[in-house]
Scaffold this active site. Structure first.
Site, PDB file in Angstrom:
ATOM      1  N   TYR A 188     -76.655 -20.445   2.952  1.00 44.48           N
ATOM      2  CA  TYR A 188     -76.086 -19.160   2.537  1.00 44.48           C
ATOM      3  C   TYR A 188     -77.044 -18.030   2.939  1.00 44.48           C
ATOM      4  O   TYR A 188     -76.646 -17.038   3.550  1.00 44.48           O
ATOM      5  CB  TYR A 188     -75.846 -19.149   1.021  1.00 44.48           C
ATOM      6  CG  TYR A 188     -75.216 -17.865   0.531  1.00 44.48           C
ATOM      7  CD1 TYR A 188     -73.843 -17.745   0.398  1.00 44.48           C
ATOM      8  CD2 TYR A 188     -76.010 -16.753   0.233  1.00 44.48           C
ATOM      9  CE1 TYR A 188     -73.257 -16.570  -0.012  1.00 44.48           C
ATOM     10  CE2 TYR A 188     -75.433 -15.560  -0.172  1.00 44.48           C
ATOM     11  CZ  TYR A 188     -74.064 -15.466  -0.302  1.00 44.48           C
ATOM     12  OH  TYR A 188     -73.488 -14.284  -0.703  1.00 44.48           O
ATOM     13  N   GLU A 213     -54.941 -19.371 -25.009  1.00 46.62           N
ATOM     14  CA  GLU A 213     -56.174 -19.159 -24.242  1.00 46.62           C
ATOM     15  C   GLU A 213     -57.380 -19.032 -25.167  1.00 46.62           C
ATOM     16  O   GLU A 213     -57.233 -18.571 -26.296  1.00 46.62           O
ATOM     17  CB  GLU A 213     -56.047 -17.850 -23.436  1.00 46.62           C
ATOM     18  CG  GLU A 213     -54.774 -17.763 -22.636  1.00 46.62           C
ATOM     19  CD  GLU A 213     -54.538 -16.368 -22.037  1.00 46.62           C
ATOM     20  OE1 GLU A 213     -55.468 -15.537 -22.038  1.00 46.62           O
ATOM     21  OE2 GLU A 213     -53.407 -16.137 -21.576  1.00 46.62           O
ATOM     22  N   LYS A 226     -60.458 -17.154 -26.711  1.00 45.75           N
ATOM     23  CA  LYS A 226     -60.772 -15.733 -26.831  1.00 45.75           C
ATOM     24  C   LYS A 226     -62.241 -15.527 -26.480  1.00 45.75           C
ATOM     25  O   LYS A 226     -63.134 -15.873 -27.251  1.00 45.75           O
ATOM     26  CB  LYS A 226     -60.497 -15.233 -28.252  1.00 45.75           C
ATOM     27  CG  LYS A 226     -60.694 -13.735 -28.403  1.00 45.75           C
ATOM     28  CD  LYS A 226     -60.200 -13.255 -29.755  1.00 45.75           C
ATOM     29  CE  LYS A 226     -60.150 -11.742 -29.854  1.00 45.75           C
ATOM     30  NZ  LYS A 226     -61.385 -11.060 -29.571  1.00 45.75           N
ATOM     31  N   ASP A 284     -65.779 -13.943 -25.823  1.00 40.64           N
ATOM     32  CA  ASP A 284     -66.505 -12.932 -26.579  1.00 40.64           C
ATOM     33  C   ASP A 284     -67.434 -12.147 -25.663  1.00 40.64           C
ATOM     34  O   ASP A 284     -68.627 -12.396 -25.588  1.00 40.64           O
ATOM     35  CB  ASP A 284     -67.291 -13.623 -27.705  1.00 40.64           C
ATOM     36  CG  ASP A 284     -67.680 -12.638 -28.783  1.00 40.64           C
ATOM     37  OD1 ASP A 284     -67.222 -11.479 -28.720  1.00 40.64           O
ATOM     38  OD2 ASP A 284     -68.447 -13.027 -29.674  1.00 40.64           O
ATOM     39  N   TYR A 298     -57.457 -12.365 -17.613  1.00 46.68           N
ATOM     40  CA  TYR A 298     -56.499 -12.926 -18.563  1.00 46.68           C
ATOM     41  C   TYR A 298     -55.201 -12.136 -18.732  1.00 46.68           C
ATOM     42  O   TYR A 298     -54.371 -12.493 -19.556  1.00 46.68           O
ATOM     43  CB  TYR A 298     -57.141 -13.160 -19.929  1.00 46.68           C
ATOM     44  CG  TYR A 298     -57.896 -12.001 -20.530  1.00 46.68           C
ATOM     45  CD1 TYR A 298     -57.282 -10.782 -20.783  1.00 46.68           C
ATOM     46  CD2 TYR A 298     -59.238 -12.153 -20.876  1.00 46.68           C
ATOM     47  CE1 TYR A 298     -57.986  -9.738 -21.346  1.00 46.68           C
ATOM     48  CE2 TYR A 298     -59.947 -11.118 -21.445  1.00 46.68           C
ATOM     49  CZ  TYR A 298     -59.316  -9.910 -21.675  1.00 46.68           C
ATOM     50  OH  TYR A 298     -60.008  -8.889 -22.229  1.00 46.68           O
ATOM     51  N   LYS A 316     -58.811 -16.190 -35.131  1.00 43.84           N
ATOM     52  CA  LYS A 316     -60.268 -16.174 -35.087  1.00 43.84           C
ATOM     53  C   LYS A 316     -60.907 -17.466 -35.615  1.00 43.84           C
ATOM     54  O   LYS A 316     -60.389 -18.091 -36.533  1.00 43.84           O
ATOM     55  CB  LYS A 316     -60.807 -14.982 -35.906  1.00 43.84           C
ATOM     56  CG  LYS A 316     -60.425 -13.625 -35.327  1.00 43.84           C
ATOM     57  CD  LYS A 316     -61.101 -13.398 -34.010  1.00 43.84           C
ATOM     58  CE  LYS A 316     -61.754 -12.072 -33.778  1.00 43.84           C
ATOM     59  NZ  LYS A 316     -62.304 -11.281 -34.791  1.00 43.84           N
ATOM     60  N   CYS A 375    -105.420 -23.260 -37.470  1.00 43.66           N
ATOM     61  CA  CYS A 375    -104.306 -24.198 -37.401  1.00 43.66           C
ATOM     62  C   CYS A 375    -103.983 -24.777 -38.779  1.00 43.66           C
ATOM     63  O   CYS A 375    -104.880 -25.293 -39.451  1.00 43.66           O
ATOM     64  CB  CYS A 375    -104.659 -25.316 -36.423  1.00 43.66           C
ATOM     65  SG  CYS A 375    -103.442 -26.635 -36.392  1.00 43.66           S
ATOM     66  N   CYS A 415    -105.025 -28.694 -38.642  1.00 41.55           N
ATOM     67  CA  CYS A 415    -106.372 -29.248 -38.430  1.00 41.55           C
ATOM     68  C   CYS A 415    -107.474 -28.238 -38.693  1.00 41.55           C
ATOM     69  O   CYS A 415    -108.653 -28.570 -38.617  1.00 41.55           O
ATOM     70  CB  CYS A 415    -106.502 -29.825 -37.023  1.00 41.55           C
ATOM     71  SG  CYS A 415    -106.606 -28.568 -35.742  1.00 41.55           S
ATOM     72  N   CYS A 451    -103.240 -23.756 -30.962  1.00 41.94           N
ATOM     73  CA  CYS A 451    -104.332 -24.357 -31.702  1.00 41.94           C
ATOM     74  C   CYS A 451    -105.317 -24.907 -30.680  1.00 41.94           C
ATOM     75  O   CYS A 451    -104.923 -25.558 -29.718  1.00 41.94           O
ATOM     76  CB  CYS A 451    -103.791 -25.486 -32.578  1.00 41.94           C
ATOM     77  SG  CYS A 451    -105.036 -26.686 -33.060  1.00 41.94           S
ATOM     78  N   CYS A 456    -106.446 -32.380 -33.390  1.00 47.62           N
ATOM     79  CA  CYS A 456    -105.352 -31.893 -34.230  1.00 47.62           C
ATOM     80  C   CYS A 456    -104.286 -32.975 -34.381  1.00 47.62           C
ATOM     81  O   CYS A 456    -103.680 -33.399 -33.407  1.00 47.62           O
ATOM     82  CB  CYS A 456    -104.752 -30.641 -33.611  1.00 47.62           C
ATOM     83  SG  CYS A 456    -103.365 -29.986 -34.540  1.00 47.62           S
TER      84      CYS A 456
END
Ligand code: IVH
Length: 696
Positions: free
Chosen positions: A34, A111, A113, A115, A222, A311, A406, A409, A424, A430
């Site tokens: 491409y 369909e 919905k 968002d 849509y 919904k 930490c 430890c 840490c 640890c």
């Protein structure tokens, strides 16, 4: 003129490939091919500016920035839609429609919905001439320059199209793109978005199209607002298919259904698949399929009478932040975790959510006691995406204090310049880092030592029976059998692991002594070396020794290995402690060594036959898969070690579900067997195949 012909050919070919990539999700050629043609096109345009056509892919990169958007009046307004929330309201809707049409069992187009943001795209003679946001429905903003940068939006339509076409659809940001974007933004201080919808809105309303061009936006058509100079089919569903044939992306989950029951089944089906989708949906949109009926029924002041939005329960909810705790990861990374008042969101009760890092806490302006917005969408771990500042009671909140040492430890916590994460410095001292390191080492894509869950590893580390990953290979049956799984109480006796389980664990440890080199590399847990980088390394370096001695240049020459990863690899092999452990794991004939033998990657796929990712799992396929026939699906599953059976039982690991599934689907639901839909199936199949080095 030859130049002109070549020019058209380049534009058309590149547009076709881009469509395959961005709309069909199935790349036609490797990226490099491409890029090669794209560069040729750029050169041709530079030499002959008069050739440049509006549908050239070079016109997508983003023109000049503007200071404000022009407003555009929609010739046909962008309507909103009525909402419903339960089955009763659904039946009311269907009843109203039946009364108007004097017929039962109405045909609907159902369909998802989406968002995101509603948008109108105007094509004249098949060329995109204007894109506008919804605005108040009557007047929106002219965002043509930005829309041009969205690769899924065709700049020129194909096949048969009306002379004038106003297509409506949703611009949105897929979940994976959103997660990746935020992850990067958190690392280098960029703009973090609360959810994909905000991300799409923020990206589309950029005054500089070059910024929009960098955001992973996409589009689904849509609805047709208006058209002239041509014919379109007379049902919503057939229109969507016609739009698709013109090169406009249409959501694949659109379906024709009948009556209230059909609508309800569609709602349930999409709700069940919601978390597996790669985009946010907040419900389903139900439209009378016949355009004639739509016209007859018309609109109220605000909404169409022939459509409704049913919904879903929300994927974002508010709850109280009870505390912030700090977890230590395998590389010592400290992750703040929000402890929340349990809240039901996105289909599960959430009481913990990640806060990512210190900057994120600052960015959110978060205080313990705040009311926060919790987002749980898909399989992504729950996150705190916002703070409701208006609900803060200043007397009842306290700041979040990031620890200096930490919590596991007591070593110093350090945050290197330019890094978003604090770590840490305790390294293997640890216990948290050791525990996470061991869990990673035994995990499925790593050494695949079965049976070592959180509890056992935790106990092995805290009882000091395992002080490094090499110690796993020194465990005796008694060491394991005597592990305490439950300390007991006055009423209950303490519970130990026992001989039987111990023997099983020893057998899985034994099995792991022969392992393909790529898995071993991955198992070491070198920072930012994931499954695929480990495979690259194992393929390139013939022996482990060679890898250990590789210089920065040799590493950086490999595909996918940048300077950061290369440095992590070098740092790892310079660390004395790491070398000691590798020595213990690998050196043959040494009394104290674990005696691990590394198999070359070429052998790895043979080894895969017994040790492949899906061994021991039985799948059942039902319905029609869009992307392949059943036999192909079966072959690909068995190549990964799975069994494919014709009937569903409790032993079935999962049912792969295509469209129009049969009784196996119902059976799976009854038995509580996991159902995997095509989209998720394809995705995991692809991932597993690339991990097991498929083609080798
Ligand atoms: S149709 C006249 N279909 O929902 C009806 N809207 O409409 C025109 N939305 O903000 C809209 N998915 O952006 C339609 N499949 C879908 C949709 C959809 C999402 C949004 C749309 C609008 C809101 C209300």
């Amino acid at each position: 003129m030859a130049g002109q012909e070549r020019y058209r050919e380049l534009v058309d070919t590149l547009n076709r490939w881009a469509h395959a990539y961005y709309v069909d999700d199935s790349p036609a050629v490797p990226d490099a091919e491409y890029d090669r043609l794209y560069r040729e096109l750029e050169a041709l345009e530079a030499a002959n500016p008069e050739l440049v056509s509006a549908d050239s892919p070079t016109q997508r990169v983003g023109g000049a920035a503007v200071t404000a958007f022009e407003s555009v009046r929609h010739r046909v307004p962008l309507m909103s839609m009525g909402d419903i929330f339960n089955d009763e309201e659904l039946r009311d809707f269907d009843r109203r429609i039946s009364e108007a049409t004097h017929s039962a069992n109405t045909e609907y187009c159902a369909e998802p919905k989406l968002d995101g943001l509603a948008c109108s795209l105007i094509y004249r003679k098949g060329v995109l001439v204007q894109a506008a946001t919804r605005g108040d429905g009557q007047t929106g903003e002219n965002i043509t320059a930005n829309a041009r940068t969205i690769k899924a939006i065709p700049l020129r339509l194909e096949g048969n199209f009306p002379e004038y076409l106003d297509v409506r659809g949703e611009v949105f940001m897929p979940r994976d793109g959103f997660e990746k974007w935020n992850e990067r933004a958190r690392e280098n201080g960029g703009k973090v978005f609360a959810n994909p919808r905000n991300a799409a809105a923020g990206s589309l309303r950029q005054l500089d199209p070059k910024i929009t061009a960098k955001r992973p936006l996409t589009f689904n058509a849509y609805y047709v607002g208006e058209y002239s100079g041509g014919e379109l089919p007379d049902t919503q569903y057939a229109r969507l298919q016609a739009l698709k044939a013109m090169g406009l992306p249409v959501n694949p989950n659109v379906k024709v259904v009948y009556g209230a029951q059909g609508l309800n089944e569609f709602y349930q089906d999409i709700l069940g698949r919601r978390s597996g989708l790669n985009y946010d949906i907040d419900g389903v949109v139900l439209k009378v399929n016949s355009l004639k009926t739509q016209e007859d029924m018309g609109f109220t002041a605000k909404n169409p009478r022939w459509a409704i939005a049913y919904k879903f329960p929300p994927e974002e909810m508010m709850t109280k932040l009870l505390d912030v705790e700090f977890q230590v990861g395998r590389t010592g990374a400290i992750t703040p975790v929000a402890r929340l008042k349990p809240v039901y969101v996105g289909g599960a009760t959430v009481s913990n959510a990640t806060l990512h890092n210190e900057d994120e806490i600052r960015r959110l302006g978060l205080m313990v006691g705040d009311i926060v917005v919790v987002r749980r969408a898909g399989d992504v771990i729950p996150q705190v995406s916002g703070v409701v500042k208006e609900r803060r009671d200043p007397a009842a909140v306290r700041p979040v204090v990031f620890p200096k040492i930490c919590p596991e430890c007591g070593s110093k916590i350090e945050r290197l310049k330019g890094e978003a994460v604090a770590r840490c410095t305790g390294g293997l001292v640890c216990p948290a880092q050791l525990r996470e390191g061991v869990l990673h080492f035994v995990s499925r894509d790593a050494m695949d030592i079965e049976g070592f869950g959180d509890r056992i590893v935790e106990e092995l580390v805290s009882s000091k029976k395992v002080k490094s990953i090499a110690d796993l290979y020194r465990l005796s049956c008694d060491d394991l059998a005597s592990l305490m799984l439950d300390p007991g109480s006055e009423e209950r006796k303490p519970r130990y692991l026992g001989q039987v389980t111990a023997k099983k664990l020893l057998a899985s440890i034994e099995k792991s002594r022969q392992v393909p080199m790529n898995r071993f590399i991955y198992a070491l847990g070198i920072r930012e070396v994931g499954v695929s980088t480990a495979l690259t390394l194992a393929r390139h370096f013939k022996t482990f020794d060679e890898l250990m001695r590789a210089d920065l240049n040799a590493l950086m020459n490999l595909p996918d290995v940048g300077v950061v990863v290369a440095e992590h690899i070098q740092d790892f092999f310079r660390e004395k402690h790491n070398l000691e452990i590798i020595g213990e794991l690998l050196s043959q004939g040494d009394l104290f060594s674990a005696g691990i033998t590394l198999l070359p990657v070429a052998q790895a796929s043979e080894q895969n036959a017994q040790n492949s990712p899906l061994t021991g799992r039985t799948y059942v396929i039902t319905g029609t898969l869009d992307s392949m026939d059943r036999n192909a699906a079966k072959n690909r599953l068995t190549a990964l070690g799975a069994k494919v059976s014709g009937s569903v039982s409790k032993k079935t690991y999962a049912v792969i579900c295509g469209s129009d599934p049969g009784s196996k689907f119902t059976k799976a639901q009854e038995l509580g067997v996991r159902i995997i839909y095509e989209e998720e199936f394809l995705k995991s199949l692809g991932e597993l195949e690339s991990q097991s080095g498929g083609a080798d």
